[in-house]
Design an enzyme around this catalytic site. Structure first.
Site, PDB file in Angstrom:
ATOM      1  N   TYR A   1     -21.575  46.373  14.120  1.00  0.00           N
ATOM      2  CA  TYR A   1     -22.864  45.706  13.888  1.00  0.00           C
ATOM      3  C   TYR A   1     -24.014  46.578  14.375  1.00  0.00           C
ATOM      4  O   TYR A   1     -25.001  46.804  13.662  1.00  0.00           O
ATOM      5  CB  TYR A   1     -22.872  44.359  14.604  1.00  0.00           C
TER       6      TYR A   1
ATOM      7  N   LYS B   1     -26.932  48.302  12.008  1.00  0.00           N
ATOM      8  CA  LYS B   1     -28.337  47.958  12.152  1.00  0.00           C
ATOM      9  C   LYS B   1     -29.178  49.173  12.524  1.00  0.00           C
ATOM     10  O   LYS B   1     -30.349  49.277  12.138  1.00  0.00           O
ATOM     11  CB  LYS B   1     -28.502  46.842  13.187  1.00  0.00           C
TER      12      LYS B   1
END
Length: 268
Positions: free
Chosen positions: A178, A182
């Site tokens: 994640y 990002k």
């Protein structure tokens, strides 16, 4: 002061100019906004906010039953909504979302790349399948959606990539894929902003902190809430307001930028 040219359709054919107020610059009247991952969480808040600002909204996600609820919120704000079933990890589905928007509304003015998934396994135990799966949804799909949207966007259009404060901090959480996705999305934002500026397309990133959503475990939320300078988690409408700012002409001199909305979490 900025001015907006209006054709008054008089016999003389002359055009009138009127000042554009600050309020008007935040409006999205008669624009078409496409939002991925809009079946739950912040995606729903974004759709509601954009409709409230005057936009027609195309919402996309895998769960079509829940998309219907989002469309009803859009219609409740007096705007038109369209639900499109799509798995953004699939290139064909990304193109299909933009095609559906063009077929229904004839244009795409704003793209909100919001769809995202997370991971919680420590890096030493994180499988390649999981790592690639997260990147496919959180990063690759954003590129594919942006590429498809930019092909039909007119000058003055806006793309907003929903990154995260996790792009710039770990908060001691094991979110390897994640966090990588990002952070990569910020790099993608900058590159697209630089390349598409001549087309009049702005590309910016919104970096939310932690808000109530399916991706945030309530136990983790409580711990993180204690670390937020403002002493609480954010409300969906608080980050949705920032989203409308980036989507609208209020941010017309911004591209390649990162807007953090985290209540001061990253100050701790």
């Amino acid at each position: 002061m900025s001015t907006l040219v209006l054709n008054n359709n008089t016999d003389s054919g002359e055009e009138l100019e009127r000042p554009v107020s600050v309020h008007d610059r935040f409006r999205l009247d008669d624009r078409v906004v496409v939002i991925t991952g809009a079946s739950s969480g912040l995606g729903v808040a974004y759709a509601k906010a954009c409709a409230g600002a005057g936009a027609d909204v195309v919402v996309a996600a895998r769960r079509t039953d829940r998309l219907a609820d989002t469309v009803e919120l859009v219609r409740g704000a007096g705007r038109e909504g369209l639900a499109v079933a799509a798995d953004v990890a699939c290139e064909a589905d990304c193109a299909a979302v933009i095609d559906a928007a063009m077929e229904r509304f004839g244009k795409v003015d704003v793209l909100i790349n919001n769809a995202g998934i997370g991971d919680t396994d420590p890096a030493s135990k994180l499988s390649l399948e999981t790592f690639q799966g997260v990147l496919n949804v959180n990063l690759t799909a954003c590129f594919l959606m942006a590429q498809a949207a930019a092909a039909v966007m007119a000058p003055g259009s806006s793309i907003v990539n929903i990154s995260s404060v996790m792009a710039n901090t770990t908060l001691q959480l094991p979110t390897t894929a994640y966090t990588a996705s990002k952070a990569g999305l910020i790099g993608l934002t900058r590159s697209l902003a630089r390349q598409w500026a001549k087309q009049g397309i702005r590309v910016n990133a919104l970096l939310p902190g932690f808000f109530p959503s399916e991706l945030v475990d309530p136990r983790i939320a409580q711990v993180l809430g204690d670390r937020v300078v403002m002493g609480r988690l954010g409300l969906p409408e608080e980050v949705a307001s920032a989203l409308v700012f980036l989507a609208s002409d209020a941010s017309s001199y911004m591209t390649g930028s990162e807007l953090v909305v985290d209540g001061g979490l990253t100050l701790a």
